[in-house]
Design a protein around this motif. Structure first.
Motif, PDB file in Angstrom:
ATOM      1  N   ASP A 198       0.825  -1.197   0.000  1.00  0.00           N
ATOM      2  CA  ASP A 198       0.000   0.000   0.000  1.00  0.00           C
ATOM      3  C   ASP A 198       0.865   1.255   0.000  1.00  0.00           C
ATOM      4  N   ARG A 199       1.895   1.258   0.822  1.00  0.00           N
ATOM      5  CA  ARG A 199       2.790   2.429   0.898  1.00  0.00           C
ATOM      6  C   ARG A 199       3.507   2.679  -0.426  1.00  0.00           C
ATOM      7  N   PHE A 200       3.985   1.614  -1.055  1.00  0.00           N
ATOM      8  CA  PHE A 200       4.776   1.783  -2.274  1.00  0.00           C
ATOM      9  C   PHE A 200       3.971   1.521  -3.547  1.00  0.00           C
ATOM     10  N   ALA A 201       2.654   1.330  -3.402  1.00  0.00           N
ATOM     11  CA  ALA A 201       1.759   1.121  -4.542  1.00  0.00           C
ATOM     12  C   ALA A 201       2.314   0.058  -5.487  1.00  0.00           C
ATOM     13  N   SER A 202       2.650  -1.092  -4.921  1.00  0.00           N
ATOM     14  CA  SER A 202       3.300  -2.136  -5.717  1.00  0.00           C
ATOM     15  C   SER A 202       2.811  -3.516  -5.307  1.00  0.00           C
ATOM     16  N   LYS A 203       2.062  -4.156  -6.190  1.00  0.00           N
ATOM     17  CA  LYS A 203       1.677  -5.529  -5.904  1.00  0.00           C
ATOM     18  C   LYS A 203       2.862  -6.473  -6.085  1.00  0.00           C
ATOM     19  N   LEU A 229       5.988  -5.798  -5.077  1.00  0.00           N
ATOM     20  CA  LEU A 229       6.678  -5.783  -3.779  1.00  0.00           C
ATOM     21  C   LEU A 229       5.897  -6.614  -2.770  1.00  0.00           C
ATOM     22  N   ARG A 230       4.589  -6.484  -2.788  1.00  0.00           N
ATOM     23  CA  ARG A 230       3.725  -7.263  -1.898  1.00  0.00           C
ATOM     24  C   ARG A 230       3.936  -8.754  -2.127  1.00  0.00           C
ATOM     25  N   GLY A 231       3.976  -9.153  -3.412  1.00  0.00           N
ATOM     26  CA  GLY A 231       4.204 -10.559  -3.748  1.00  0.00           C
ATOM     27  C   GLY A 231       5.597 -11.021  -3.387  1.00  0.00           C
ATOM     28  N   LEU A 232       6.591 -10.131  -3.544  1.00  0.00           N
ATOM     29  CA  LEU A 232       7.973 -10.477  -3.197  1.00  0.00           C
ATOM     30  C   LEU A 232       8.099 -10.773  -1.709  1.00  0.00           C
ATOM     31  N   VAL A 233       7.526  -9.915  -0.867  1.00  0.00           N
ATOM     32  CA  VAL A 233       7.591 -10.121   0.591  1.00  0.00           C
ATOM     33  C   VAL A 233       6.897 -11.423   0.965  1.00  0.00           C
ATOM     34  N   ALA A 234       5.743 -11.686   0.365  1.00  0.00           N
ATOM     35  CA  ALA A 234       5.021 -12.932   0.657  1.00  0.00           C
ATOM     36  C   ALA A 234       5.814 -14.143   0.183  1.00  0.00           C
ATOM     37  N   GLY A 235       6.379 -14.063  -1.017  1.00  0.00           N
ATOM     38  CA  GLY A 235       7.149 -15.191  -1.549  1.00  0.00           C
ATOM     39  C   GLY A 235       8.365 -15.512  -0.704  1.00  0.00           C
ATOM     40  N   VAL A 236       9.101 -14.475  -0.305  1.00  0.00           N
ATOM     41  CA  VAL A 236      10.279 -14.662   0.555  1.00  0.00           C
ATOM     42  C   VAL A 236       9.857 -15.264   1.893  1.00  0.00           C
ATOM     43  N   SER A 237       8.763 -14.760   2.447  1.00  0.00           N
ATOM     44  CA  SER A 237       8.301 -15.247   3.749  1.00  0.00           C
ATOM     45  C   SER A 237       7.893 -16.711   3.683  1.00  0.00           C
ATOM     46  N   SER A 257      -0.999 -18.994   5.240  1.00  0.00           N
ATOM     47  CA  SER A 257      -2.190 -19.000   4.387  1.00  0.00           C
ATOM     48  C   SER A 257      -2.662 -17.580   4.104  1.00  0.00           C
ATOM     49  N   SER A 258      -2.519 -16.679   5.086  1.00  0.00           N
ATOM     50  CA  SER A 258      -2.922 -15.285   4.855  1.00  0.00           C
ATOM     51  C   SER A 258      -1.988 -14.616   3.853  1.00  0.00           C
ATOM     52  N   TYR A 259      -0.684 -14.907   3.922  1.00  0.00           N
ATOM     53  CA  TYR A 259       0.261 -14.342   2.956  1.00  0.00           C
ATOM     54  C   TYR A 259      -0.067 -14.848   1.549  1.00  0.00           C
ATOM     55  N   PHE A 260      -0.437 -16.130   1.452  1.00  0.00           N
ATOM     56  CA  PHE A 260      -0.754 -16.695   0.135  1.00  0.00           C
ATOM     57  C   PHE A 260      -2.045 -16.089  -0.421  1.00  0.00           C
ATOM     58  N   TYR A 271      -2.549 -14.650  -4.118  1.00  0.00           N
ATOM     59  CA  TYR A 271      -3.747 -15.033  -4.870  1.00  0.00           C
ATOM     60  C   TYR A 271      -4.608 -13.810  -5.215  1.00  0.00           C
ATOM     61  N   ARG A 272      -4.859 -12.967  -4.226  1.00  0.00           N
ATOM     62  CA  ARG A 272      -5.742 -11.823  -4.457  1.00  0.00           C
ATOM     63  C   ARG A 272      -5.168 -10.843  -5.490  1.00  0.00           C
ATOM     64  N   PRO A 273      -3.918 -10.401  -5.346  1.00  0.00           N
ATOM     65  CA  PRO A 273      -3.403  -9.417  -6.310  1.00  0.00           C
ATOM     66  C   PRO A 273      -3.169  -9.986  -7.710  1.00  0.00           C
ATOM     67  N   PHE A 274      -2.800 -11.262  -7.801  1.00  0.00           N
ATOM     68  CA  PHE A 274      -2.366 -11.795  -9.090  1.00  0.00           C
ATOM     69  C   PHE A 274      -3.361 -12.739  -9.757  1.00  0.00           C
TER      70      PHE A 274
END
Length: 489
Positions: A116-121, A123-131, A344-347, A352-355
């Motif tokens: 949300d801060r960086f307006a980037s899905k 980046l959101r996916g990257l953080v989730a994938g790494v986690s 599961s929340s990260y996934f 799933y939601r953004p992509f």
């Protein structure tokens, strides 16, 4: 008969935890926020103990005493003292600001907050994938710990695969049924239970062997260097590296990080992190000292097995040893169920939601999250059956991997000039550096005694700041939302 008693106690304890989960299920709304965060209503005692129990993993109960057995009890300084203080500070520095942001913008995951801060899905996916990448070996760690513990306690009557399968089945059932509310309730029970039984276990063993003086004298006769501060293993660089990496890694664990959003008030959050170091010392002193004293008590530890179940089987009655191991397995389950819930929340929310399906309804997300739990837990169980690494190796890799996220996140929270390109580059480069240290011989695992995990954190810091300074913020970045009108103190 002995095995029957042991299994009855262990399964009975797990069923008790499941019963609490069923009660919680009846009180849980069928919304994603309630399933993941108990509608942000968690109080001080529950928040403190659910965070505590979430971290009471196989790394604590088995890897820690093992290190103390082979290398000496200074491990208490790393995990019990330094790490407790470091994480308590981060709970305020990172956790309190995340709580403020969560209250205003209703974030559920770290990826949502950054995206949300960086307006980037992306980046959101990257953080989730790494986690999710680093969550996988840590869930495996719980399954490996449960399998080896039951095998040792029952002297092989329960094979490793059956023990690992038992904990997997229970944690799948529990997460699918209970959600965050049930997990938090049972975490409180399990955290308090393990705190009490670990101290009773230490006192019981010491009473049998003649007290702490006799146990220390036996340790000195067997391994005098264990009683001296410092060794070839416990170098200042290694101890500082390990404490810092674990402390920062814990703050980025999804199951811990999401608890920053769940507190019912700022008072709840502040009381919890103030009490945290005390709880750490209270737990780690008895469990790690038992591991160290076992070295001098003429207890034979079969190769590849854990110290704690063996010493309990040697010096305490069958029922008590089984009770402690049942509690340890329940604590491992409390770590695993929290990991699976957060994973599961990260996934669902960050991948799933953004992509895949942006208009995902709450009901459908709730169902998808529960299916994701089953798939993730089953996959990690199958992986745990294929020549698993040691508990310490699994835990250390996961802590260091998560630690690479911490400094880019902190910079973003407190430095307005952080850019989308800067934080993305900082996360990617530090992750690639650390992964290379694990799998490529050309990248060293230590640098003048400092671990690659700590060096990678430094790399992430430099890259995030450096790239942010030479890049222009994207037009759609929301640079003010982390700073304006939050009311932090």
């Amino acid at each position: 008969m002995t095995v029957t008693i042991q299994l009855t106690i262990i399964v009975g304890y797990l069923l008790l935890a499941l019963a609490i989960g069923l009660v919680a299920y009846r009180l849980t709304d069928r919304t994603a926020e309630d399933f993941y965060l108990a509608s942000r209503t968690v109080g001080t005692i529950v928040l403190l103990f659910t965070t505590f129990a979430t971290l009471l993993s196989a790394f604590t109960f088995f890897a820690g005493p093992n290190v103390a057995y082979y290398e000496g009890p200074e491990w208490i300084l790393v995990m019990g003292l330094m790490d407790g203080i470091i994480f308590a500070i981060l709970w305020y520095v990172i956790g309190y600001k995340q709580w403020l942001l969560g209250q205003r913008y209703e974030y559920v995951t770290l990826g949502e907050m950054l995206g949300d801060r960086f307006a980037s899905k992306r980046l959101r996916g990257l953080v989730a994938g790494v986690s999710l990448l680093w969550l996988f070996p840590y869930v495996m760690l719980q399954q490996v710990g449960a399998g080896t513990a039951l095998q040792a306690l029952t002297e092989g009557a329960v094979p490793y695969a059956v023990g690992a399968g038992l904990i997997t089945a229970f944690m799948i059932l529990y997460v699918v049924v209970a959600g965050f509310r049930g997990i938090a309730w049972t975490d409180t029970l399990q955290g308090a239970f393990m705190l009490v039984t670990t101290w009773i276990a230490m006192i019981w063993v010491l009473a049998v062997v003649g007290g702490p003086g006799a146990a220390s004298a036996a340790l000195e006769a067997e391994a005098a260097h264990h009683l001296a501060l410092g060794s070839d293993h416990y170098t200042p660089q290694w101890m500082l590296s390990t404490a810092i990496v674990i402390g920062f890694g814990v703050a980025m664990f999804p199951q811990v990080n999401q608890r920053f959003f769940a507190a019912g008030s700022r008072t709840v959050l502040k009381r919890s992190f103030a009490l945290w170091p005390i709880l750490c010392v209270l737990l780690f002193v008895p469990s790690f000292m038992l591991g160290a004293w076992a070295r001098g008590l003429d207890v034979a530890i079969p190769e590849g097995e854990n110290v704690l179940p063996v010493i309990l089987a040697e010096f305490t009655p069958v029922w008590f040893a089984a009770l402690v191991i049942a509690g340890a397995m329940a604590a491992m389950m409390s770590s695993s169920d929290s990991m699976l819930l957060s994973g599961s929340s990260y996934f669902t929310r960050d991948l799933y939601r953004p992509f895949v399906e942006a208009s995902l309804s709450d009901r459908r997300e709730d169902l998808l999250a529960r299916v994701g739990v089953v798939v993730f837990a089953t996959a990690s169980f199958l992986a745990s059956l294929v020549n698993p690494a040691t508990l310490f190796e699994l835990g250390d890799a996961a802590f260091s991997g998560f630690a690479q996220l911490a400094l880019p996140v902190m910079i973003a929270l407190y430095w307005r000039k952080t850019t989308r390109t800067g934080i993305t580059a900082g996360i990617l480069v530090s992750q690639l550096f650390y992964l290379s240290s694990l799998f490529l011989a050309v990248v060293p695992s230590t640098y003048m005694g400092w671990t690659a995990g700590l060096v990678g954190m430094g790399v992430g810091l430099v890259v995030t700041v450096g790239v942010s300074l030479v890049t222009t913020p994207a037009a759609d970045e929301r640079r003010a939302i982390y700073f304006d009108g939050l009311g932090a103190d």
